[in-house]
Design an enzyme around this catalytic site. Structure first.
Site, PDB file in Angstrom:
ATOM      1  CG  ASP A 249      97.530  10.715 -39.106  1.00  0.00           C
ATOM      2  OD1 ASP A 249      98.151  11.792 -39.204  1.00  0.00           O
ATOM      3  OD2 ASP A 249      96.501  10.477 -39.755  1.00  0.00           O
TER       4      ASP A 249
ATOM      5  CG  HIS B 108      98.210  12.876 -42.289  1.00  0.00           C
ATOM      6  ND1 HIS B 108      97.927  13.651 -41.201  1.00  0.00           N
ATOM      7  CD2 HIS B 108      97.413  13.326 -43.293  1.00  0.00           C
ATOM      8  CE1 HIS B 108      96.985  14.549 -41.519  1.00  0.00           C
ATOM      9  NE2 HIS B 108      96.665  14.382 -42.791  1.00  0.00           N
TER      10      HIS B 108
ATOM     11  CD  GLU C 266      94.062  16.748 -44.117  1.00  0.00           C
ATOM     12  OE1 GLU C 266      93.128  17.532 -43.899  1.00  0.00           O
ATOM     13  OE2 GLU C 266      94.484  15.961 -43.248  1.00  0.00           O
TER      14      GLU C 266
HETATM   15  C1  ACM Z   1      90.974  13.200 -44.241  1.00  0.00           C
HETATM   16  O1  ACM Z   1      89.983  13.485 -43.553  1.00  0.00           O
HETATM   17  N1  ACM Z   1      92.090  13.923 -44.152  1.00  0.00           N
HETATM   18  C2  ACM Z   1      90.971  12.066 -45.156  1.00  0.00           C
END
Ligand code: ACM
Ligand code: ZN
Length: 526
Positions: free
Chosen positions: A182, A256, A320
């Site tokens: 991440d 991420h 995201e």
């Molecule tokens: C998430 O909580 N962004 C999968």
């Protein structure tokens, strides 16, 4: 059928009562019999061929709950406790038969026997070495019963990851979703790209306290890092496999990915420089979808991942992804032109499709977060629903399979009390998912009968921005993990008040095993 008739005849012949053993998740049936089985130092355990690992786990996990050891027997004759396989049972199905002179744990496969062992642990926690005679017949409702641990925001050493896996086993969960990469750190050794761990696993410092957008942020000025070597990964995968838990790695893309971008800036649209993030949130910098070098890198990384993880499913994230960088990037724009992609959402679908096809050619499938629904999507993709549960209905109607982990029910990092400042370590204190709420998840709600098979199961997610160590993880997920486990194992027969009457036994086991848990939940505080 024959087995059911046999059970019925048996229970008519011998006086018995249906009862509620204090077992979580709730078994399919429990029939109480007359008498008691006493485990003594002279009790002998026999394991049929193929159950050596289960016999070892019996000695490691059950015997320490007693005040004494037991003996192993090489022969069935004269054994008091027998572990055996029964081909009439399904893979995860088991029978635990306890009679005054004999205890038999039968499973369709070693996995079923392992689940019988887990139930026996709870019976011993309740009754000690003198266990009332009974018969449990049990199997799960859902095939996928998972928990995710984020090791990027905070890193958990191998022994702590094993402790997390032990907890999954105790609750009869069968998937460990390992969120390995991440923005705040890349945590797995990739031999071809050593900077991923040299640079990408380290951050300069970490945000202090709970982050609030728009508020001044404070940092601790302490470098933070950590990663798993490939040997450690293999050790964890095999530790989990012995407990019938499949490890599903997540390599998050195209967003991420700041751990990777900091290590190899040519992976990003602007070329950097980038830094491993020290705060939480969503980065605008993504892997560049225009450059071929990005795909070559990901394929190299995934090649090493496939060699380490035998799971059929590989999680590729997909959540995201703000598209501002892609909008401004000449390479991404060129890719959109040459591939005739209408917009950046279509570019993300292109990205995912390429990775999916590459994995499919190697016999693997992908799981992705529910944002992938926003574009075109192959029905081969399994969607992990984390936002609104309504995304599950849409995914199912588009032919995909789903795993339910909607944040309103399944985010075990959210506060479990309405008064977190008083009862909990710092966490996402504006979001509230008490035990009762986890239990409320109805995986088949609003689905037509023929759509149910597309729901693979449920998963609890543990994002660790505010969990610097395993004690904190345990405290936040227990007892909610038990509720989640019951939703996955027994969703067709669950009942919250009944669950609460069985929980004290599991709590006794948490205490014996020295797991931390939110005890205030049982003092009526929510
Ligand atoms: C998430 O909580 N962004 C999968
Ligand atoms: Zn780009």
């Amino acid at each position: 059928m024959l087995k059911t008739v046999g059970l019925l005849l048996f229970s008519m012949w011998f006086p018995s009562v249906w009862c509620e053993a204090g077992i979580v998740p709730k078994p399919l049936s429990v029939i109480e019999r007359r008498g008691t089985f006493r485990i003594t130092p002279h009790t002998r355990l026999y394991a049929a061929e193929g159950l050596e690992s289960e016999a070892r786990l019996f000695m490691a996990d059950i015997v320490p709950l007693l005040d004494h050891g037991i003996a192993r027997s090489e022969q069935l004759r004269g054994a008091d406790i027998v572990l055996r396989l029964d081909s009439a049972l399904e893979a995860e199905e088991y029978l635990l038969q306890i009679a005054p002179g004999r205890m038999t744990l039968s499973g369709g496969t070693p996995c079923g026997v392992f689940y019988a062992l887990q139930s026996l642990r709870q019976l011993i926690a309740e009754h000690g070495a003198s266990i009332p005679a009974l018969e449990i017949h049990d199997k799960p409702d859902m095939v996928y019963r998972g928990a995710m641990l984020d090791v990027s925001r905070h890193f958990f050493p191998v022994e702590e990851v094993k402790r997390f896996i032990d907890l999954l086993a105790l609750h009869k969960l069968n998937r460990f979703h390992w969120h390995l990469t991440d923005d705040q750190g890349w945590r797995i050794e990739i031999r071809r790209y050593p900077r991923l761990t040299e640079i990408g696993s380290q951050r300069r410092e970490t945000l202090v306290g709970v982050m609030r957008e728009g508020k001044t942020m404070r940092f601790d000025h302490i470098p933070y890092g950590g990663y798993y070597t490939q040997d450690e990964v293999r050790e964890i995968v095999s530790y989990a496999a012995a407990r019938h838990i499949e490890v599903i790695p997540e390599i998050d893309m195209p967003g991420h990915g700041m751990g990777a971008l900091a290590a190899y800036p040519w992976l990003g649209c602007t070329g950097g420089p980038y830094e491993v993030w020290t705060r939480w949130g969503v980065s605008e910098d993504l892997y560049c979808a225009g450059r071929e070098t990005t795909f070559t890198f990901i394929e190299h990384v995934l090649s090493e991942i496939l060699a380490l993880f035998p799971s059929r499913q590989i999680h590729i994230g997909g959540d995201e992804c703000p598209v501002t960088r892609w909008q401004d990037c000449p390479q991404c724009r060129r890719r959109m032109q040459t591939e005739r992609l209408a917009d950046e959402t279509a570019l993300r679908s292109y990205f995912v499709r390429r990775i999916q096809q590459w994995l499919q050619a190697r016999g693997r499938e992908i799981i992705g977060w529910d944002e992938l629904l926003e574009g075109e999507l192959s029905s081969e993709v399994t969607l992990m629903v984390w936002r609104d549960p309504a995304h599950a209905y849409e995914a199912i109607r588009r032919g995909c399979r789903v795993i339910l982990s909607p944040k309103q029910y399944c985010y075990l990092d959210y506060s479990q009390t309405a008064d977190p400042v008083r009862y909990e370590p710092p966490c996402h204190d504006t979001r509230y998912v008490p035990l009762r709420q986890v239990y409320r998840l109805e995986p088949f709600d609003r689905l037509r009968p023929e759509e149910r098979s597309q729901v693979l199961g449920v998963q609890g997610n543990v994002w660790t921005e505010y969990m610097p160590g395993m004690e904190c993880v345990e405290f936040m997920i227990l007892p909610r993990l038990a509720a989640l486990a019951e939703v996955g194992w027994a969703c067709e027969r669950k009942c919250y008040s009944d669950f609460m009457t069985r929980m004290p036994v599991l709590i006794a086991l948490y205490e014996k095993l020295e797991y931390r848990y939110a005890d205030y939940v049982f003092r009526g505080i929510e």
